[in-house]
Design an enzyme around this catalytic site. Structure first.
Site, PDB file in Angstrom:
ATOM      1  N   GLY A 119       0.778  -1.243   0.000  1.00 56.83           N
ATOM      2  CA  GLY A 119       0.000   0.000   0.000  1.00 56.83           C
ATOM      3  C   GLY A 119       0.801   1.279   0.000  1.00 56.83           C
ATOM      4  O   GLY A 119       0.223   2.370  -0.060  1.00 56.83           O
ATOM      5  N   TYR A 142       8.912 -12.187 -15.348  1.00 58.88           N
ATOM      6  CA  TYR A 142       8.004 -11.467 -14.441  1.00 58.88           C
ATOM      7  C   TYR A 142       6.551 -11.861 -14.718  1.00 58.88           C
ATOM      8  O   TYR A 142       5.776 -12.152 -13.800  1.00 58.88           O
ATOM      9  CB  TYR A 142       8.192  -9.961 -14.627  1.00 58.88           C
ATOM     10  CG  TYR A 142       7.064  -9.108 -14.101  1.00 58.88           C
ATOM     11  CD1 TYR A 142       7.026  -8.719 -12.761  1.00 58.88           C
ATOM     12  CD2 TYR A 142       6.031  -8.673 -14.944  1.00 58.88           C
ATOM     13  CE1 TYR A 142       5.987  -7.930 -12.275  1.00 58.88           C
ATOM     14  CE2 TYR A 142       5.000  -7.893 -14.463  1.00 58.88           C
ATOM     15  CZ  TYR A 142       4.981  -7.526 -13.134  1.00 58.88           C
ATOM     16  OH  TYR A 142       3.947  -6.754 -12.655  1.00 58.88           O
ATOM     17  N   LEU A 172       0.584   1.827  -7.254  1.00 59.61           N
ATOM     18  CA  LEU A 172      -0.837   1.482  -7.311  1.00 59.61           C
ATOM     19  C   LEU A 172      -1.447   1.386  -5.922  1.00 59.61           C
ATOM     20  O   LEU A 172      -2.543   1.896  -5.664  1.00 59.61           O
ATOM     21  CB  LEU A 172      -1.028   0.158  -8.057  1.00 59.61           C
ATOM     22  CG  LEU A 172      -2.436  -0.443  -8.021  1.00 59.61           C
ATOM     23  CD1 LEU A 172      -3.464   0.500  -8.636  1.00 59.61           C
ATOM     24  CD2 LEU A 172      -2.457  -1.797  -8.732  1.00 59.61           C
ATOM     25  N   LYS A 220       3.607 -13.629 -12.400  1.00 62.64           N
ATOM     26  CA  LYS A 220       2.309 -12.993 -12.131  1.00 62.64           C
ATOM     27  C   LYS A 220       1.175 -13.957 -12.484  1.00 62.64           C
ATOM     28  O   LYS A 220       0.161 -14.040 -11.778  1.00 62.64           O
ATOM     29  CB  LYS A 220       2.162 -11.692 -12.920  1.00 62.64           C
ATOM     30  CG  LYS A 220       3.049 -10.560 -12.472  1.00 62.64           C
ATOM     31  CD  LYS A 220       2.808 -10.156 -11.028  1.00 62.64           C
ATOM     32  CE  LYS A 220       1.542  -9.362 -10.831  1.00 62.64           C
ATOM     33  NZ  LYS A 220       1.395  -8.879  -9.426  1.00 62.64           N
TER      34      LYS A 220
END
Length: 372
Positions: free
Chosen positions: A19, A155, A23, A159
């Site tokens: 957080g 990557y 984003l 994901k």
């Protein structure tokens, strides 16, 4: 957007993993604005950046690759919902991607399942369906994942593996609900990849170059819209949880599902770059733009990569960048519209203005510091 009225229902306790990142911090701010009664916790490796001033947000430093620490934190906070945005930089080493995107995600899922979390929203990537020779034309969620040897970007493989783990965990136990958000080409205030590179190119006088014929449509997504998609997904999962054991119709189901989130405004790649450069002060007319053929640019990128590798540096033009800037890559957001009620809240032009304004202000602050 105006502040949410006090009558807006609380989402309970929501934990945003990552957080303090680009984003994640936008998601935290949107939750504060839209759901002011919600208790928000943030866990990140370091919590000194992008902190909210709201008294409803608490910050906790932690490493998601440490299961015991994650479980302890979840037992302390007891979140109702988790939004997992944490991920290493795209160019991090493969083992870091494995450790965070795969193992870290599984740690979060296991701790969530064992501490009574109701809803889990995962930030995936629109590129999980992108292969080396695939053009994405209005691609939707029925397209298969591209992983392993078929996926040139490690990557992206991790994901996809993280997303798979999240969706497989749905309803195990039966009151644990999960979904995945697949954003495409995120940019905006605090961006650490796209806008800094484009504005850097402008400052170096590189805006006069274009690779390819600029006939490839591409998705760019303002970060506020991606945050909006995540919050809608959390609301939907918590609503589904509240009506358990009822199971929604397949055409309405959110849990166990993935959703593309974009601006819904695919544009030609170099048109977006020029919009960024124009907002940053570029006045070069189109007639002054030099066109580099894709094959020529690819060869130059390969040569520069080799030379800079010898020097231990990264060039401004790479083969990956050439490929990225000349491919067609845009997605359908119909599923998100129908099931999440998603509509972009900031259009592309306004998003570019906001993002570039932020970076220009950052530049001015840096100049002031140096001038002191």
């Amino acid at each position: 957007m105006s502040s949410a009225p006090a009558s807006v229902p609380s989402l309970g306790k929501v934990l945003v993993v990552g957080g303090c990142g680009f984003l994640g911090s936008h998601i935290v701010n949107l939750l504060v604005q839209r759901h002011p009664k919600t208790q928000i916790s943030v866990v990140d490796l370091r919590t000194n950046l992008n902190r909210s001033s709201s008294p409803n947000v608490s910050y906790h430093e932690g490493d998601i690759t440490d299961f015991a620490a994650v479980k302890s934190l979840f037992s302390q906070i007891r979140p109702d919902g988790i939004i997992h945005t944490a991920s290493p930089h795209f160019n991090a080493k493969n083992e870091i991607h494995d450790k965070v995107n795969v193992d870290g995600t599984k740690n979060l899922l296991k701790a969530a399942q064992e501490t009574g979390v109701k809803a889990f929203v995962y930030t995936s990537s629109a590129s999980v369906i992108l292969g080396p020779d695939i053009e994405l034309v209005n691609a939707d969620e029925t397209w298969p994942l591209v992983t392993g040897k078929a996926q040139p970007e490690y990557y992206t493989t991790t994901k996809a593996y993280g997303e798979t783990a999240v969706l497989q965990a749905n309803r195990t136990p039966s009151n644990f609900l999960t979904c995945a958000i697949r954003p495409a080409g995120i940019f905006g205030e605090g961006d650490v990849q796209m806008l800094p590179k484009m504005i850097g190119a402008l400052r170096k006088g590189q805006s006069k170059f274009q690779v390819g014929s600029n006939d490839n449509l591409f998705d760019f997504t303002y970060v506020g819209n991606v945050a909006h998609g995540h919050v809608l997904a959390m609301q939907a999962l918590l609503h589904t949880h509240s009506i358990l054991p009822t199971i929604p119709l397949d055409t309405e189901k959110v849990d166990g599902e993935a959703f593309f989130i974009t601006n819904g405004q695919p544009v030609y790649f170099w048109d977006f770059a020029r919009a960024v450069w124009h907002a940053g002060g570029d006045t070069l007319p189109l007639s002054g733009v030099w066109h580099l053929g894709q094959d020529v640019a690819f060869a130059i990128g390969g040569a520069l990569e080799w030379i800079f590798w010898v020097l231990g540096k990264t060039p401004n033009l790479t083969r990956q960048q050439v490929k990225y800037s000349t491919m067609t890559k845009y997605h359908s957001i119909e599923k998100a519209r129908k099931r999440l009620g998603y509509e972009p809240i900031v259009d592309l032009d306004e998003g570019v203005k906001r993002g570039v304004r932020y970076f220009v202000q950052q530049e001015e602050r840096e100049k002031e510091k140096k001038g002191q």
